[in-house]
Design an enzyme around this catalytic site. Structure first.
Site, PDB file in Angstrom:
ATOM      1  N   HIS A  15      10.672  -2.257  70.520  1.00 42.96           N
ATOM      2  CA  HIS A  15      10.911  -0.932  70.287  1.00 42.96           C
ATOM      3  C   HIS A  15      12.104  -0.261  71.057  1.00 42.96           C
ATOM      4  CE1 HIS A  15       8.425  -0.304  74.093  1.00 42.96           C
ATOM      5  NE2 HIS A  15       9.056   0.582  74.215  1.00 42.96           N
TER       6      HIS A  15
ATOM      7  N   ASP B  93       6.346  -7.376  70.350  1.00 44.09           N
ATOM      8  CA  ASP B  93       7.299  -6.226  70.768  1.00 44.09           C
ATOM      9  C   ASP B  93       8.230  -6.895  71.728  1.00 44.09           C
ATOM     10  OD1 ASP B  93       8.248  -3.805  71.182  1.00 44.09           O
ATOM     11  OD2 ASP B  93       7.014  -2.943  72.556  1.00 44.09           O
TER      12      ASP B  93
ATOM     13  N   SER C 240      10.549   0.217  79.884  1.00 43.80           N
ATOM     14  CA  SER C 240      10.472  -0.817  78.883  1.00 43.80           C
ATOM     15  C   SER C 240      11.610  -1.634  78.646  1.00 43.80           C
ATOM     16  CB  SER C 240      10.144  -0.131  77.510  1.00 43.80           C
ATOM     17  OG  SER C 240       8.998   0.618  77.544  1.00 43.80           O
TER      18      SER C 240
END
Length: 467
Positions: free
Chosen positions: A121, A151, A227
């Site tokens: 993402h 992911d 992230s």
């Protein structure tokens, strides 16, 4: 003579007194003279045979020094060929030429020649990817491959010198309560290190047995921008890729989640070797045990996975696994819930063999299972099962891409006429594998209709809508 006797007597008496004093003050029973003060006890055991550190006086500086230069800042930049859609798309990136910053996160250098792991993402939809190292050098990065379901994405930069990197650790060996560091770039603050412990393992955020996830949960502070960053152990080894937080505000409140390093490493190796993810499957559908199942089947265990269905032709079927078997352990991994099972199996490849310990009729059994490849997917909303299509099938159906409609799941559905055809598109997205189908179906909005484009056995292109 009397003087000699007197002198001898005094000498003997002195010896007795000396010996008595020694026994009095240096007796072997130390508790009488050296009471232990609990306030002075050392609460830090620095090293054990398994290299784990305990206590509150752990020194994180070595782990931080090993890792901070191997975690990078990743910028997702979109380039608008026809200009930006609004003036605000210029603003975040503060640049001209139709370029706008779509988002930013972190990445982990895993090889000295510039391979970097991040979250899908973070780089999804990017026209350009910029990577900034801890020494402020910036490089353009190339996307090598990605897996939206887990992911995880792999990107690469070409640097003029070898880069510092973080070696993979074994996430299966991590224990709840063990110290970890989160390294990343929260809120665009470069090179930030936070400390915490492993709060839980095999955490499933979906809470669904048909699509379980398996995350490491930590209370190390992770915020937007973290992230794709590193979760490392006290030795500076990579044991997770920081991925998500659970918070009403979107910022840290003590719950953060990371993809286990064993799963991330397997995905990266698959991408580098095969170009896509090689997912091995046990060949079952199952459910985590709960009070309802325990009462219904009168079970004498409360933890494990009950087999609801065995896939025909799978390794599970060939090894003799049956419906209602309770899987308790795979290799050395305890299976308490379905996410334990999938988390471990997802670190394996088709053809790998695992030892499954199960219970049947109250008796324990062990079977060896060879994992098969995921090549079918059940689209229950459409009543269809799809399988990967071969290049020969695509050519015969005149389809540029797609998956084969393998069979119907319920008799009498209109979709029965589609069997043998090729689905090339679902809800406007091209599909080339069952993993593409799985991702689209899992992420779709349930209230919206499903639109598929498919090719019939005659090579005719058609469109169908399920409401």
């Amino acid at each position: 003579m009397k003087k000699i006797a007197t002198l001898l007597f005094v000498s003997i008496l002195g010896g007795v007194l000396t010996l008595g004093s020694y026994k009095l003050f240096f007796d072997e029973n130390p508790e009488q003279f050296l009471p232990q003060d609990s306030s002075q006890q050392n609460t830090f055991l620095p090293v054990t045979n398994n290299n784990r550190a305990y206590g509150t006086n752990v020194d994180f500086t070595a782990a931080a020094e090993k890792t901070i230069h191997a975690v990078v800042h990743v910028k997702n930049v979109a380039v608008f060929k026809n200009g930006p859609r609004s003036i605000w798309e210029y603003y975040p990136y503060n640049n001209n030429g139709g370029r706008a910053l779509q988002g930013a996160g972190s990445g982990v250098i895993i090889t000295p020649d510039g391979y970097i792991v991040t979250n899908n993402h973070v780089i999804d939809g990017a026209s350009e990817i910029e990577v900034t190292l801890n020494n402020n050098k910036t490089y353009k990065a190339e996307v090598i491959g990605s897996d939206p379901i887990s992911d995880i994405a792999l990107i690469k930069v070409d640097a003029e010198e070898d880069l510092q990197y973080i070696p993979f650790g074994d996430s299966d060996n991590m224990e709840i309560g063990e110290w970890v560091l989160a390294v990343g770039n929260p809120f665009n603050l470069k090179s930030t290190v936070t400390a915490g412990i492993i709060s839980a393992k095999a955490r499933d955020l979906n809470m669904r047995d048909n699509s379980p996830q398996s995350f490491i949960q930590t209370d190390a502070a992770i915020n937007p921008g973290n992230s794709g960053g590193a979760l490392v152990n006290i030795n500076g080894e990579l044991i997770g890729i920081n991925t998500a937080i659970s918070s009403p505000s979107g910022s840290y409140i003590g719950y953060a989640f990371a993809v286990p390093s064993n799963n991330a490493r397997k995905i990266v190796e698959d991408i580098m070797e095969f170009g896509d993810v090689q997912q091995g499957i046990l060949g079952i559908r199952g459910r985590s045990l709960n009070n309802e199942i325990i009462r219904e089947y009168d079970l004498n265990t409360s933890q494990g996975v009950m087999v609801a269905e065995v896939t025909p032709g799978s390794g599970a079927e060939k090894s003799g696994i049956r419906q209602k078997d309770i899987i308790r352990k795979i290799d050395n991994i305890e299976i308490n819930k379905f996410s334990d099972l999938t988390g471990y199996i997802n670190s394996k490849r088709p053809g790998d063999e695992v030892l499954v310990k199960l219970m049947r009729d109250g008796k324990e059994r062990e079977v060896n299972v060879e994992l098969s490849k995921l090549d079918t997917y059940r689209m229950t909303a459409l009543g269809l099962e799809v399988a990967n299509a071969s290049p020969e099938e695509l050519k015969a159906y005149k389809a540029p891409n797609g998956v084969r409609i393998n069979r119907t799941l319920t008799d009498g559905l209109p979709s029965a006429d589609l069997v043998g055809g090729i689905i090339s598109e679902i809800n406007g997205q091209n599909v080339s594998s069952v993993r593409d189908v799985e991702e689209i179906m899992q992420n779709r909005t349930r209230s919206n209709p499903i639109v598929i484009v498919f090719y019939t056995q005659k090579g005719e292109k058609q469109r169908m809508i399920w409401k």
